[in-house]
Design a protein around this motif. Structure first.
Motif, mmCIF file in Angstrom:
data_model
loop_
_atom_site.group_PDB
_atom_site.id
_atom_site.type_symbol
_atom_site.label_atom_id
_atom_site.label_comp_id
_atom_site.label_asym_id
_atom_site.label_seq_id
_atom_site.Cartn_x
_atom_site.Cartn_y
_atom_site.Cartn_z
ATOM 1 N N GLY A 16 22.633 -65.353 -18.025
ATOM 2 C CA GLY A 16 22.792 -66.510 -18.898
ATOM 3 C C GLY A 16 24.201 -67.080 -18.887
ATOM 4 O O GLY A 16 25.100 -66.583 -18.203
ATOM 5 N N ASP A 17 24.360 -68.152 -19.654
ATOM 6 C CA ASP A 17 25.657 -68.782 -19.900
ATOM 7 C C ASP A 17 26.038 -68.429 -21.327
ATOM 8 O O ASP A 17 25.282 -68.717 -22.263
ATOM 9 N N TRP A 18 27.210 -67.831 -21.499
ATOM 10 C CA TRP A 18 27.604 -67.288 -22.788
ATOM 11 C C TRP A 18 28.851 -68.012 -23.302
ATOM 12 O O TRP A 18 29.952 -67.746 -22.842
ATOM 13 N N PRO A 19 28.698 -68.924 -24.287
ATOM 14 C CA PRO A 19 29.839 -69.690 -24.803
ATOM 15 C C PRO A 19 30.704 -68.880 -25.762
ATOM 16 O O PRO A 19 30.313 -67.784 -26.198
ATOM 17 N N ALA A 20 31.866 -69.444 -26.096
ATOM 18 C CA ALA A 20 32.767 -68.812 -27.055
ATOM 19 C C ALA A 20 31.992 -68.419 -28.306
ATOM 20 O O ALA A 20 31.154 -69.170 -28.790
ATOM 21 N N GLY A 21 32.269 -67.221 -28.801
ATOM 22 C CA GLY A 21 31.579 -66.705 -29.979
ATOM 23 C C GLY A 21 30.426 -65.783 -29.639
ATOM 24 O O GLY A 21 29.839 -65.185 -30.534
ATOM 25 N N THR A 22 30.107 -65.619 -28.360
ATOM 26 C CA THR A 22 29.010 -64.744 -27.967
ATOM 27 C C THR A 22 29.512 -63.313 -27.802
ATOM 28 O O THR A 22 30.524 -63.074 -27.153
ATOM 29 N N TYR A 23 28.775 -62.370 -28.415
ATOM 30 C CA TYR A 23 29.027 -60.940 -28.234
ATOM 31 C C TYR A 23 27.949 -60.395 -27.313
ATOM 32 O O TYR A 23 26.760 -60.661 -27.511
ATOM 33 N N LEU A 24 28.366 -59.620 -26.307
ATOM 34 C CA LEU A 24 27.437 -59.004 -25.363
ATOM 35 C C LEU A 24 27.656 -57.499 -25.342
ATOM 36 O O LEU A 24 28.799 -57.036 -25.249
#
Length: 111
Positions: free
Chosen positions: A53-61
């Motif tokens: 996926g594409d993970w923008p600012a604020g995403t926790y993985l």
């Protein structure tokens, strides 16, 4: 290919258990690689991308033990990364949008 820069904050390279800030330049692409014992990523700025996926600012993985990916960033990004934090083959890939206020709970000071 763009480059990436790492600022190690804590840990020992030899053990692989490292906490760092990683900055991807625009058009950064990296080979697919595994993460023994897992990794945690918090996207601080920009958009981090992998085949999941594409993970923008604020995403926790949370990428569990055995997780593999080929990371990249079209526009560049800054990540907070902790390696070898979550061993265990029974763990699942977790994604949390920290910008969604419904995910937050009030902390009460009950002194």
């Amino acid at each position: 290919y763009g480059r990436a820069w790492r600022l190690e904050l804590l840990g020992e390279k030899e053990s692989g258990r490292v906490t760092s800030v990683v900055k991807y330049e625009k058009a950064s692409n990296f080979r697919k690689h595994p993460h023994p014992d897992g990794e945690e990523i918090l996207v601080l700025d920009g958009v981090f991308t992998d085949e999941h996926g594409d993970w923008p600012a604020g995403t926790y993985l949370l990428n569990p033990e055995g997780f593999e990916h080929a990371p990249s960033s079209r526009e560049g990004c800054v990540l907070f990364v902790k390696l070898k934090q979550f061993p265990g083959l029974d763990r699942e890939h977790v994604v949390i949008d920290t910008t969604n206020t419904s995910n937050w709970e009030e902390v009460r000071n009950n002194v």
